[in-house]
Design a protein around this motif. Structure first.
Motif, PDB file in Angstrom:
ATOM      1  N   GLN A   1      36.568  41.020  46.307  1.00  0.00           N
ATOM      2  CA  GLN A   1      35.999  40.024  45.413  1.00  0.00           C
ATOM      3  C   GLN A   1      36.715  40.091  44.057  1.00  0.00           C
ATOM      4  OE1 GLN A   1      32.153  41.153  43.904  1.00  0.00           O
ATOM      5  NE2 GLN A   1      32.229  43.094  44.946  1.00  0.00           N
ATOM      6  N   PRO A   2      36.571  39.029  43.257  1.00  0.00           N
ATOM      7  CA  PRO A   2      37.233  39.085  41.961  1.00  0.00           C
ATOM      8  C   PRO A   2      36.725  40.239  41.113  1.00  0.00           C
ATOM      9  CG  PRO A   2      35.950  37.050  42.181  1.00  0.00           C
ATOM     10  CD  PRO A   2      35.824  37.792  43.460  1.00  0.00           C
ATOM     11  N   PHE A   3      37.623  40.811  40.346  1.00  0.00           N
ATOM     12  CA  PHE A   3      37.247  41.902  39.454  1.00  0.00           C
ATOM     13  C   PHE A   3      37.896  41.599  38.107  1.00  0.00           C
ATOM     14  CE2 PHE A   3      37.808  46.349  37.858  1.00  0.00           C
ATOM     15  CZ  PHE A   3      36.457  46.653  37.766  1.00  0.00           C
ATOM     16  N   PRO A   4      37.131  41.584  37.039  1.00  0.00           N
ATOM     17  CA  PRO A   4      37.691  41.125  35.759  1.00  0.00           C
ATOM     18  C   PRO A   4      38.720  42.112  35.205  1.00  0.00           C
ATOM     19  CG  PRO A   4      35.482  41.987  35.442  1.00  0.00           C
ATOM     20  CD  PRO A   4      35.731  41.976  36.922  1.00  0.00           C
ATOM     21  N   GLY A   5      39.720  41.587  34.521  1.00  0.00           N
ATOM     22  CA  GLY A   5      40.745  42.429  33.892  1.00  0.00           C
ATOM     23  C   GLY A   5      40.148  43.553  33.040  1.00  0.00           C
ATOM     24  N   PRO A   6      39.140  43.262  32.195  1.00  0.00           N
ATOM     25  CA  PRO A   6      38.576  44.343  31.371  1.00  0.00           C
ATOM     26  C   PRO A   6      37.721  45.327  32.170  1.00  0.00           C
ATOM     27  CG  PRO A   6      38.100  42.169  30.426  1.00  0.00           C
ATOM     28  CD  PRO A   6      38.599  41.946  31.804  1.00  0.00           C
ATOM     29  N   GLY A   7      37.575  45.082  33.460  1.00  0.00           N
ATOM     30  CA  GLY A   7      36.944  46.051  34.354  1.00  0.00           C
ATOM     31  C   GLY A   7      35.514  46.392  33.975  1.00  0.00           C
TER      32      GLY A   7
ATOM     33  N   ALA B   1      34.372  47.906  31.635  1.00  0.00           N
ATOM     34  CA  ALA B   1      34.037  47.910  30.199  1.00  0.00           C
ATOM     35  C   ALA B   1      33.040  46.801  29.867  1.00  0.00           C
ATOM     36  CB  ALA B   1      35.303  47.736  29.369  1.00  0.00           C
ATOM     37  N   ILE B   2      33.134  45.685  30.608  1.00  0.00           N
ATOM     38  CA  ILE B   2      32.216  44.582  30.299  1.00  0.00           C
ATOM     39  C   ILE B   2      30.966  44.629  31.194  1.00  0.00           C
ATOM     40  CG2 ILE B   2      33.938  43.081  29.250  1.00  0.00           C
ATOM     41  CD1 ILE B   2      34.102  41.563  31.929  1.00  0.00           C
ATOM     42  N   ARG B   3      30.848  45.737  31.937  1.00  0.00           N
ATOM     43  CA  ARG B   3      29.635  45.949  32.738  1.00  0.00           C
ATOM     44  C   ARG B   3      28.839  47.143  32.227  1.00  0.00           C
ATOM     45  NH1 ARG B   3      32.259  44.632  38.702  1.00  0.00           N
ATOM     46  NH2 ARG B   3      32.712  42.451  38.215  1.00  0.00           N
TER      47      ARG B   3
ATOM     48  N   ASP C   1      29.551  35.796  46.615  1.00  0.00           N
ATOM     49  CA  ASP C   1      30.952  35.677  46.225  1.00  0.00           C
ATOM     50  C   ASP C   1      31.367  36.790  45.271  1.00  0.00           C
ATOM     51  OD1 ASP C   1      31.739  33.099  47.531  1.00  0.00           O
ATOM     52  OD2 ASP C   1      29.920  32.506  46.488  1.00  0.00           O
ATOM     53  N   GLN C   2      30.389  37.339  44.561  1.00  0.00           N
ATOM     54  CA  GLN C   2      30.690  38.482  43.704  1.00  0.00           C
ATOM     55  C   GLN C   2      29.403  39.284  43.541  1.00  0.00           C
ATOM     56  OE1 GLN C   2      32.478  37.351  39.980  1.00  0.00           O
ATOM     57  NE2 GLN C   2      33.275  39.395  39.595  1.00  0.00           N
ATOM     58  N   TYR C   3      29.525  40.597  43.487  1.00  0.00           N
ATOM     59  CA  TYR C   3      28.343  41.439  43.322  1.00  0.00           C
ATOM     60  C   TYR C   3      28.753  42.767  42.728  1.00  0.00           C
ATOM     61  CZ  TYR C   3      30.137  42.872  47.855  1.00  0.00           C
ATOM     62  OH  TYR C   3      30.975  43.268  48.869  1.00  0.00           O
TER      63      TYR C   3
ATOM     64  N   ASP D   1      33.337  28.060  42.425  1.00  0.00           N
ATOM     65  CA  ASP D   1      34.457  28.104  41.483  1.00  0.00           C
ATOM     66  C   ASP D   1      34.244  29.043  40.298  1.00  0.00           C
ATOM     67  OD1 ASP D   1      32.459  26.818  40.167  1.00  0.00           O
ATOM     68  OD2 ASP D   1      33.474  24.889  40.019  1.00  0.00           O
ATOM     69  N   PHE D   2      33.149  29.750  40.267  1.00  0.00           N
ATOM     70  CA  PHE D   2      32.827  30.699  39.192  1.00  0.00           C
ATOM     71  C   PHE D   2      32.559  30.022  37.842  1.00  0.00           C
ATOM     72  CE2 PHE D   2      34.851  33.167  42.450  1.00  0.00           C
ATOM     73  CZ  PHE D   2      34.024  34.270  42.542  1.00  0.00           C
ATOM     74  N   MET D   3      32.630  28.699  37.818  1.00  0.00           N
ATOM     75  CA  MET D   3      32.283  27.991  36.581  1.00  0.00           C
ATOM     76  C   MET D   3      30.763  27.898  36.487  1.00  0.00           C
ATOM     77  SD  MET D   3      35.209  27.301  35.412  1.00  0.00           S
ATOM     78  CE  MET D   3      35.040  26.055  34.168  1.00  0.00           C
TER      79      MET D   3
HETATM   80  P1  XMP Z   1      31.767  34.860  33.642  1.00  0.00           P
HETATM   81  O1  XMP Z   1      31.217  36.163  33.196  1.00  0.00           O
HETATM   82  O2  XMP Z   1      32.597  34.181  32.594  1.00  0.00           O
HETATM   83  O3  XMP Z   1      32.765  35.212  34.834  1.00  0.00           O
HETATM   84  O4  XMP Z   1      30.725  33.943  34.191  1.00  0.00           O
HETATM   85  C1  XMP Z   1      33.326  34.260  35.705  1.00  0.00           C
HETATM   86  C2  XMP Z   1      34.331  34.958  36.598  1.00  0.00           C
HETATM   87  O5  XMP Z   1      35.445  35.404  35.826  1.00  0.00           O
HETATM   88  C3  XMP Z   1      35.591  36.812  35.938  1.00  0.00           C
HETATM   89  N1  XMP Z   1      35.987  37.297  34.618  1.00  0.00           N
HETATM   90  C4  XMP Z   1      37.238  37.712  34.292  1.00  0.00           C
HETATM   91  N2  XMP Z   1      38.348  37.834  35.047  1.00  0.00           N
HETATM   92  N3  XMP Z   1      39.531  38.656  33.171  1.00  0.00           N
HETATM   93  C5  XMP Z   1      39.490  38.321  34.475  1.00  0.00           C
HETATM   94  O6  XMP Z   1      40.508  38.465  35.152  1.00  0.00           O
HETATM   95  C6  XMP Z   1      38.459  38.576  32.358  1.00  0.00           C
HETATM   96  O7  XMP Z   1      38.520  38.893  31.182  1.00  0.00           O
HETATM   97  C7  XMP Z   1      37.246  38.082  32.959  1.00  0.00           C
HETATM   98  N4  XMP Z   1      35.999  37.861  32.476  1.00  0.00           N
HETATM   99  C8  XMP Z   1      35.231  37.388  33.519  1.00  0.00           C
HETATM  100  C9  XMP Z   1      34.231  37.318  36.380  1.00  0.00           C
HETATM  101  O8  XMP Z   1      34.333  38.572  37.050  1.00  0.00           O
HETATM  102  C10 XMP Z   1      33.789  36.188  37.277  1.00  0.00           C
HETATM  103  O9  XMP Z   1      34.399  36.291  38.549  1.00  0.00           O
END
Ligand code: XMP
Length: 513
Positions: free
Chosen positions: A389-395, A397-399, A433-435, A467-469
């Protein structure tokens, strides 16, 4: 091996690469070409079919893009979509005019009725929803054409002249909102064009590797590997293509999930490439110490990532190519054409443009996410990497809400691992889609054994989204939440409460910071 091919002639529509993707999905090789492509070049490609895309123009405007009418003499089946349909009608002697609001201008989901005797709709339901987006209307269809679909507002939603293999649809079969849209494209390919389905993602792999070898020659390539699907697949493809000429720099910022850094490294062990794992945990945590403001955290991480990458790039010396795992949805966001330039600086966490490279290589530029995953499987990447699943760049840290410490990160890693494991045990790992788990900044009173505790609350988050939007919270079975909760409070020291997030996006976001 040469494949049958289909040419998608681009008239400037939004969904052109999506059409190409649908054709590939049907097992047929295709290329998107500009609508200005000379007829001789089209002929030279010997296509089994041609698709005219949609576009923003009206065919009766003097400057609108047109085709050489001789294209209709090639004996090749043609499918016109939206503008492409109107262009076909206009060029072959029909009449297209601006639709008035109360006649046939249509936008969005529209109930449509199909004549299933037409090859395009063969074997499909006679009624369904199609996605319209047209302000023009075919007032008169060309001679030889039959009307084969209509809506309540518009009598000529689809036309065809089967004797010549010409088909036109006013709606967009390539978008998901059109029911059986891909089946219609498949019918065009297999029923009208005689497709054999001789193309697979394995063929894409072979072609892409050859193209990379030709482009790169004996040059050196640098790739910033994040461990995400896109950069991993780009790395694997380049590893196959140029081996030792590739250097992957994997910046381990210490904000990964449990075992993630090792998993990424292990996945690349089988390729003979230069793989550099930079252990930068301490460096990142020092910079982040005491920072609580989410945007500050993100900025620090982004900047530090660049600094580490820069230092490594300098050590490696001059590189000829900077490779990126840009995929098609990234390109759309930047606007086609200009995308290459925009992305060279900003795609991988804002990589610097002063790394000494001559050119950008983006081997996944025309693929969609699920195609990238398929290619990753072809390349032999492990399933856990490919389907992650998608994993944010800041990892993480934002969790971790509020300030970060190694202890808090370790606690979260443990809880998150349990949650993911419980979803996998319930065969639900691909369902939301993400958890993930997040560490709230809240401590509360609990009782364990006979003693009072004052420990952290872990929040579990699972969402469904296209689409995560926007996203909805996932209705996970209570038993799964229960098992995760019981295990987390029992197995993770410092946690005495588990919460499940039941907020959609908006008003919340997926991540907590
Ligand atoms: P939010 O929190 O904005 O997240 O609803 C929507 C999707 O984007 C991912 N996400 C990131 N992915 N860099 C990334 O590569 C980032 O800084 C970042 N911030 C949020 C989040 O995991 C979700 O899939």
């Amino acid at each position: 091996m040469s494949h049958q091919n289909v040419i998608v002639l681009d008239f400037g529509g939004q969904y052109n690469q999506l059409i190409a993707r649908r054709v590939r999905e049907c097992g047929v090789y295709c290329e998107v070409k500009p609508c200005t492509m000379p007829l001789a070049d089209i002929k030279a490609m010997n296509p089994i079919g041609i698709i005219f895309t949609g576009g923003p123009n009206s065919v009766y405007e003097p400057d609108s893009p047109h085709v050489d009418p001789a294209i209709f003499e090639l004996g090749v089946p043609i499918l016109g979509i939206c503008y492409g349909c109107q262009l076909m009608a206009h060029t072959l002697g029909g009449r297209v005019t601006a639709a008035t609001a109360d006649s046939a201008r249509e936008y969005g989901k529209t109930k449509t009725y199909f004549n299933t005797d037409c090859k395009l709709f063969k074997g499909l339901p006679a009624e369904g929803i199609s996605w319209m987006s047209h302000g023009d209307y075919m007032e008169k269809v060309p001679e030889g054409f039959a009307l084969v679909a209509h809506s309540d507002a518009c009598p000529n939603v689809a036309i065809c002249d089967e004797s010549r293999g010409f088909y036109g649809v006013q709606y967009h079969p390539e978008v998901n909102h059109t029911e059986h849209g891909t089946d219609m494209i498949r019918n065009f390919l297999y029923e009208a064009c005689g497709a054999k389905g001789d193309w697979t993602m394995g063929d894409y792999k072979v072609t892409a590797i050859k193209a990379l070898q030709e482009k790169i020659g004996d040059g050196r390539v640098l790739l910033a590997l994040s461990g995400g699907v896109d950069s991993s697949v780009a790395a694997a493809l380049l590893a196959e293509a140029v081996g030792k000429q590739l250097t992957c720099v994997f910046v381990d910022h210490g904000l990964m999930r449990l075992n993630e850094g090792d998993e990424v490294e292990a996945a690349f062990a089988k390729w003979d490439i230069n793989f550099i794992r930079v252990d930068a945990e301490e460096r990142f945590l020092n910079k982040l110490a005491g920072i609580t403001e989410p945007e500050r955290k993100r900025k620090i991480i982004g900047e530090e990532f660049i600094r580490v990458f820069e230092e490594e790039a300098k050590k490696i010396g001059a590189v000829d190519f900077l490779a990126q795992g840009t995929i098609y949805p990234d390109v759309i966001e930047s606007g086609l054409g200009k995308a290459a330039v925009i992305k060279s600086h900003h795609n991988v966490g804002g990589l610097p443009d002063f790394v000494d490279f001559k050119e950008i290589v983006e081997p996944l530029r025309l693929l969609f996410k699920d195609e990238v995953r398929q290619l990753g499987r072809e390349l032999g990447l492990p399933e856990y990497l490919v389907s992650r699943q998608p994993f944010p760049g800041p990892g993480l840290a934002i969790r971790v809400i509020g300030d970060l410490t190694k202890d808090k990160l370790d606690l979260l890693r443990h809880a998150d691992f349990i949650f993911r494991e419980e979803l996998a045990n319930a065969n639900l790992e691909h369902c939301p889609d993400q958890y993930f788990a997040a560490l709230t900044n809240m401590r509360s009173v609990g009782v364990m054994g006979d003693g009072r505790t004052y420990d952290y609350a872990i929040a579990l988050r699972a969402v469904t989204t296209d689409d995560f939007m926007t996203a909805d919270w996932a209705r996970l079975p209570f038993e799964v939440i229960d098992r995760a909760s019981v295990r987390i409070v029992n197995e993770v020291p410092g946690v005495n409460r588990v919460l499940y997030d039941v907020t959609s996006k908006p008003p919340a976001t997926v991540e907590f910071e």
